[in-house]
Motif scaffolding. Sequence first.
Motif, PDB file in Angstrom:
ATOM      1  N   THR A 242      -0.921  -0.832   5.998  1.00 52.78           N
ATOM      2  CA  THR A 242       0.044  -0.571   5.008  1.00 52.78           C
ATOM      3  C   THR A 242       0.820  -1.454   3.991  1.00 52.78           C
ATOM      4  O   THR A 242       1.580  -1.265   3.165  1.00 52.78           O
ATOM      5  CB  THR A 242       1.420   0.061   5.880  1.00 52.78           C
ATOM      6  OG1 THR A 242       1.750  -0.969   6.807  1.00 52.78           O
ATOM      7  CG2 THR A 242       1.072   1.215   6.814  1.00 52.78           C
TER       8      THR A 242
ATOM      9  N   SER B  70       0.851  -1.110  -0.197  1.00 55.27           N
ATOM     10  CA  SER B  70       0.033   0.169  -0.005  1.00 55.27           C
ATOM     11  C   SER B  70       0.848   1.130   0.008  1.00 55.27           C
ATOM     12  O   SER B  70       0.455   2.244  -0.428  1.00 55.27           O
ATOM     13  CB  SER B  70      -0.890   0.163   1.193  1.00 55.27           C
ATOM     14  OG  SER B  70      -1.797  -0.936   1.257  1.00 55.27           O
ATOM     15  N   ALA B  71       2.154   1.289   0.517  1.00 52.07           N
ATOM     16  CA  ALA B  71       3.025   2.214   0.668  1.00 52.07           C
ATOM     17  C   ALA B  71       3.552   2.693  -0.710  1.00 52.07           C
ATOM     18  O   ALA B  71       3.615   3.914  -1.315  1.00 52.07           O
ATOM     19  CB  ALA B  71       4.112   1.932   1.612  1.00 52.07           C
TER      20      ALA B  71
ATOM     21  N   LYS C 198       5.468  -2.343   9.277  1.00 45.99           N
ATOM     22  CA  LYS C 198       5.286  -1.715   8.288  1.00 45.99           C
ATOM     23  C   LYS C 198       4.886  -2.511   6.977  1.00 45.99           C
ATOM     24  O   LYS C 198       4.379  -2.154   5.984  1.00 45.99           O
ATOM     25  CB  LYS C 198       6.325  -0.498   7.914  1.00 45.99           C
ATOM     26  CG  LYS C 198       6.516   0.565   9.116  1.00 45.99           C
ATOM     27  CD  LYS C 198       7.543   1.668   8.796  1.00 45.99           C
ATOM     28  CE  LYS C 198       8.777   0.766   9.095  1.00 45.99           C
ATOM     29  NZ  LYS C 198       9.950   1.893   9.033  1.00 45.99           N
TER      30      LYS C 198
END
Length: 298
Positions: free
Chosen positions: A151, A68-69, A192
């Motif tokens: 994320t 997603s980042a 993350k």
Amino acid sequence: MKTKIQALIAVAVLAASGAALAQATTLLNGSYDVAREFYKDYNPAFIAHYKKTTGKDVKIDQSHGGSSAIARSVADGLEADVVTMNTSTDIDFLASAGVVAKDWNKKFPDNAAPTTSTMLFLTRNGNPKAIKDWDDLIKPGTQIIVVNPKTGGNGRYAYLAAWGYAKKKGATDAQAAEFVGKVFKNVPVLAKGGRDATTTFLQRGIGDVLITFESEVISINREFGEGKVDVVYPSISILAENPVAVVERTVAKKGTGDLAKAYLNYLYSDEGQEIAAKHAMRPRSQAVLKRHAATFKP
């Protein structure tokens, strides 16, 4: 005189080779972070194939992070020519922003997902907490390492797999939500991305169990050595498709549309599928899957 001519020829050859390198088209692949090792092997294979079939040189660059980042980076202007993700929602997000085609999942076979995976558990060697299934994850004192679902696709699949387990056991939506809530209450820190989760679990020594993609097992064994973790396949998990798409905005600007398509199409080739299987990514090719039946449980 002869020496001068030879020197001039040498300079000309160097100049020509330098010019060829300068003219080599560069393609940028925006990808989720636990696919690093796969693309380290895939990219040279594609470069050799492309040179052999077209006579052209190409350079491949990678940008990795939580899926997603990476999607947000591409939406914000990262000039990736292709995206190779682990969830369709991240590519749908790019489609809604007009960055990839609206019908991106029809541009390549199998919903534009050349490989699949599934979620499993990795425990400390010997499985000291005797973790066998999702119910074991909600026990008091069990610490879970997982990617933040906001994320990374790795975390989103873990969330959905836990939800699916509860539903398959007869839970209502409210009960499934409660079950997933209990799972995430046992998470001391949200990672993350997939590689960050692995580092947290193995290098920082946090947690009793890591929920991650099947493909991470091979990466862990290669990086940290065999016998560091036990692999636990839960009774119910989820099919994780790894979708790909051409970033239309970038290729229109750079003129790399044909190269981008060739790069993604080669993922479906026998060589591409074999490389995927060697990295514990489930190939779509039934023939290749059959050859690696010992690696992949049904």
